[in-house]
Scaffold this motif. Structure first.
Motif, PDB file in Angstrom:
ATOM      1  N   LYS A   1       0.855  -1.183   0.000  1.00 20.07           N
ATOM      2  CA  LYS A   1       0.000   0.000   0.000  1.00 20.07           C
ATOM      3  C   LYS A   1       0.890   1.230   0.000  1.00 20.07           C
ATOM      4  O   LYS A   1       1.831   1.329   0.786  1.00 20.07           O
ATOM      5  N   LYS A   2       0.584   2.163  -0.878  1.00 18.22           N
ATOM      6  CA  LYS A   2       1.341   3.416  -0.942  1.00 18.22           C
ATOM      7  C   LYS A   2       0.372   4.566  -1.114  1.00 18.22           C
ATOM      8  O   LYS A   2      -0.546   4.500  -1.911  1.00 18.22           O
ATOM      9  N   ARG A   3       0.585   5.585  -0.320  1.00 14.03           N
ATOM     10  CA  ARG A   3      -0.222   6.797  -0.442  1.00 14.03           C
ATOM     11  C   ARG A   3       0.647   7.863  -1.080  1.00 14.03           C
ATOM     12  O   ARG A   3       1.674   8.239  -0.510  1.00 14.03           O
ATOM     13  N   ARG A   4       0.274   8.332  -2.234  1.00 11.57           N
ATOM     14  CA  ARG A   4       1.138   9.266  -2.938  1.00 11.57           C
ATOM     15  C   ARG A   4       1.254  10.599  -2.216  1.00 11.57           C
ATOM     16  O   ARG A   4       0.304  11.073  -1.598  1.00 11.57           O
ATOM     17  N   ARG A   5       2.427  11.112  -2.304  1.00 15.89           N
ATOM     18  CA  ARG A   5       2.795  12.407  -1.731  1.00 15.89           C
ATOM     19  C   ARG A   5       2.625  12.453  -0.220  1.00 15.89           C
ATOM     20  O   ARG A   5       2.546  13.506   0.356  1.00 15.89           O
ATOM     21  N   GLN A   6       2.551  11.323   0.439  1.00 19.30           N
ATOM     22  CA  GLN A   6       2.384  11.298   1.891  1.00 19.30           C
ATOM     23  C   GLN A   6       3.607  10.698   2.588  1.00 19.30           C
ATOM     24  O   GLN A   6       3.628  10.617   3.809  1.00 19.30           O
ATOM     25  N   ASN A   7       4.565  10.229   1.801  1.00 25.91           N
ATOM     26  CA  ASN A   7       5.731   9.538   2.347  1.00 25.91           C
ATOM     27  C   ASN A   7       5.276   8.385   3.253  1.00 25.91           C
ATOM     28  O   ASN A   7       5.777   8.189   4.349  1.00 25.91           O
ATOM     29  N   SER A   8       4.286   7.639   2.776  1.00 25.07           N
ATOM     30  CA  SER A   8       3.704   6.559   3.558  1.00 25.07           C
ATOM     31  C   SER A   8       3.581   5.329   2.678  1.00 25.07           C
ATOM     32  O   SER A   8       2.998   5.396   1.592  1.00 25.07           O
ATOM     33  N   LYS A   9       4.151   4.236   3.129  1.00 25.16           N
ATOM     34  CA  LYS A   9       3.994   2.974   2.415  1.00 25.16           C
ATOM     35  C   LYS A   9       4.036   1.831   3.417  1.00 25.16           C
ATOM     36  O   LYS A   9       4.568   1.964   4.521  1.00 25.16           O
TER      37      LYS A   9
END
Length: 108
Positions: A76-84
């Motif tokens: 799972k990756k959330r773009r532009r959130q620096n979250s994966k």
């Protein structure tokens, strides 16, 4: 002759001599297992349907081996959130050889 059995929340179409892969079962390789949840039996005559299962019918099998399924990766990756997030999983499985069906001649 074939039967439709239910085990591990899934349904399988089996005939005598088939080898199927099901969710993990208790027992060691070489142990006998019995599937009591028979949904349908079909042979020479009209098929027998259960509501939901056929009373007194069971399918015999023998555990061949315990194995594991292929690796499944959930990423799972959330773009532009620096979250994966990365998670992996392998399902435990059991291979079973069907040795006998109700009303069928046993195979060796």
């Amino acid at each position: 002759m074939f039967a439709v059995i239910k085990t591990g929340g899934k349904q399988y179409n089996v005939t005598a001599g088939d080898t199927i892969t099901v969710m993990t079962l208790a027992g060691e390789p070489g142990d006998a297992v019995t599937f009591d949840h028979v949904l349908m039996l079909a042979g020479d005559g009209a098929p027998a349907l259960g509501t939901p299962f056929i009373e007194g019918a069971s399918v015999a099998g023998e555990i061949v081996e315990h194995t594991r399924g292929p690796k499944v990766i959930a990423f799972k990756k959330r773009r532009r959130q620096n979250s994966k997030r990365k998670r992996g999983h392998r399902q435990d499985l059991t291979r079973v050889k069907i040795t006998g069906l109700p009303g069928a001649a046993p195979t060796n």
